[in-house]
Write a protein that holds these residues in place. Sequence first.
Motif, PDB file in Angstrom:
ATOM      1  N   SER A  38      28.955 -10.030   2.719  1.00 26.21           N
ATOM      2  CA  SER A  38      29.396 -11.622   2.872  1.00 26.21           C
ATOM      3  C   SER A  38      30.318 -11.582   3.926  1.00 26.21           C
ATOM      4  O   SER A  38      30.071 -12.606   3.944  1.00 26.21           O
ATOM      5  CB  SER A  38      29.378 -12.044   1.563  1.00 26.21           C
ATOM      6  N   ASN A  59      35.586 -12.661   1.731  1.00 30.47           N
ATOM      7  CA  ASN A  59      34.543 -14.083   1.831  1.00 30.47           C
ATOM      8  C   ASN A  59      33.665 -13.281   0.590  1.00 30.47           C
ATOM      9  O   ASN A  59      32.343 -13.355   0.425  1.00 30.47           O
ATOM     10  CB  ASN A  59      33.450 -14.053   2.778  1.00 30.47           C
ATOM     11  N   GLY A  60      34.195 -13.498  -0.554  1.00 35.56           N
ATOM     12  CA  GLY A  60      33.092 -12.657  -2.062  1.00 35.56           C
ATOM     13  C   GLY A  60      32.979 -11.282  -2.265  1.00 35.56           C
ATOM     14  O   GLY A  60      33.599 -10.206  -1.111  1.00 35.56           O
ATOM     15  N   ASN A  73      30.060 -15.100  -5.589  1.00 30.88           N
ATOM     16  CA  ASN A  73      31.881 -16.171  -4.965  1.00 30.88           C
ATOM     17  C   ASN A  73      31.803 -17.311  -5.253  1.00 30.88           C
ATOM     18  O   ASN A  73      30.880 -17.469  -6.727  1.00 30.88           O
ATOM     19  CB  ASN A  73      31.182 -16.485  -3.576  1.00 30.88           C
ATOM     20  N   THR A  74      32.982 -18.107  -5.345  1.00 32.34           N
ATOM     21  CA  THR A  74      32.899 -18.900  -6.310  1.00 32.34           C
ATOM     22  C   THR A  74      31.368 -20.122  -6.500  1.00 32.34           C
ATOM     23  O   THR A  74      32.512 -20.819  -6.871  1.00 32.34           O
ATOM     24  CB  THR A  74      34.447 -19.567  -6.181  1.00 32.34           C
ATOM     25  N   SER A  81      37.687 -16.126  -7.545  1.00 32.52           N
ATOM     26  CA  SER A  81      38.502 -16.554  -6.085  1.00 32.52           C
ATOM     27  C   SER A  81      37.512 -15.502  -5.177  1.00 32.52           C
ATOM     28  O   SER A  81      37.204 -14.546  -5.548  1.00 32.52           O
ATOM     29  CB  SER A  81      39.892 -15.794  -5.576  1.00 32.52           C
ATOM     30  N   ASN A  82      37.534 -15.937  -3.694  1.00 31.06           N
ATOM     31  CA  ASN A  82      36.621 -14.586  -2.249  1.00 31.06           C
ATOM     32  C   ASN A  82      37.401 -14.243  -1.772  1.00 31.06           C
ATOM     33  O   ASN A  82      37.167 -13.105  -1.538  1.00 31.06           O
ATOM     34  CB  ASN A  82      36.111 -16.656  -1.690  1.00 31.06           C
ATOM     35  N   THR A  99      42.553 -10.540  -6.406  1.00 34.22           N
ATOM     36  CA  THR A  99      42.904 -11.379  -5.826  1.00 34.22           C
ATOM     37  C   THR A  99      43.762 -11.310  -4.811  1.00 34.22           C
ATOM     38  O   THR A  99      44.977 -11.009  -5.155  1.00 34.22           O
ATOM     39  CB  THR A  99      41.784 -12.599  -6.234  1.00 34.22           C
TER      40      THR A  99
END
Length: 412
Positions: A38, A59-60, A73-74, A81-82, A99
């Motif tokens: 990601s 980002n994830g 992911n969110t 959180s990502n 996170t």
Amino acid sequence: MNLIFKNILPLIFSGSFFFSTNAQFELEIFNTDNSGISDNTVRCIEKGYLYNIWIGTDNGLNWYDGLAWTVFNTANSSIPSNEIRALEWSKQNCLWLGTTDAGVAIFNGYDWVNYNTSNSPLPSNFIRCIKEDKQGAIWIGTVEGLVRFYQNTWTVWTIASDGLNSNNITCINVDSDNRKYIGSINGGLIFYENNNTFTKYTILQGGIPDNSSLQIVIDNEDLPWFASPSGGLYHDNGAQNWEIFNEANSDIISNGLTSLQMDETQTFYMGTFEHGIIHFVPPNSWEVIDTANSILPENHILSLMIDGEQTIWAGSASMGLIRIRNLVMSNETIVNEQSIYPNPFESELTIQQNNLTSIQILDVAGKIVFATTNSEIEMSTYSIDTHSLQSGVYFLTTVAEGISSTKKIIKK
């Protein structure tokens, strides 16, 4: 994917293989252009169940089973959180993750539980490290203090309440006696001996080369090694006698270390800020994998992990995830080298190794789906018809000269 030996000269090209006189390895890159990952900033990597791995990015969260990628992911899950900074696979087969802005989360494969500053005593939602100890207690390093979660009870240590030299806790590891070694930013090292007392070591009071450390490993003699962002590699060789490896006294290429891992042979791997990956076999064998001598996509390495197959996984700052396999240094001898090809395979798998006495293939549940013995193995090369196997991940176990080896294989 190419097989690359460390120095580019002298070089002989043959098919998809490169040969030179120094280290040999196979390097593969996973990024957002060629895989399902990601994000290309890989902050942390953790072993999961069997040979699956978890990857924390900006980002994830990513899960990779050797064949397919799953992203949390969110937008598609209850992950809080990502931005993932820490991962720990617990004895309860749950994933703990830290996170930058939502505290810690626990994932059991189905449900998420989130602890943050609003619903727990966590002093900060920025989590830098997580480690489970021998008793099952979870230790958490935040930017505002050290935390232990055990039997649903939280304990927090800070500068104000317990005299720590820094609240910014970066790394935690545990020896066989359940003693904790704890690193920080600008606060030195903390040694916790299970009796609620801390021993602190700094440059001025303790003789360590740097008051900051980013990762800790425990060696085969139960002694700690520390990766420093400016002081190189150092370890306790007994009774807090520090042995230091830096640019001034060794062949280490950089004092700026970001990460540290050790394999089962007590070979060390270090990520650096600008010099790629350092490979160290004590006492004085050093080599480096960087952009100048390999297809490593960049020299800024954020994270390292060694899986059950002794494969090295490296997270880069902006160019994705890196897998390094079959790494042998120039001064190491390959004993009874094994070749397994192709992998991934479709209809046939070939094993090439001298003195093979047993071959088994197991599925992910541990069921034997193929087996043969030395009475059927007449040559050093043995081919298996795999038409009957379904697509997926399997484990190949071979025995040669009394030594058992297990490798992950993938049916397309």
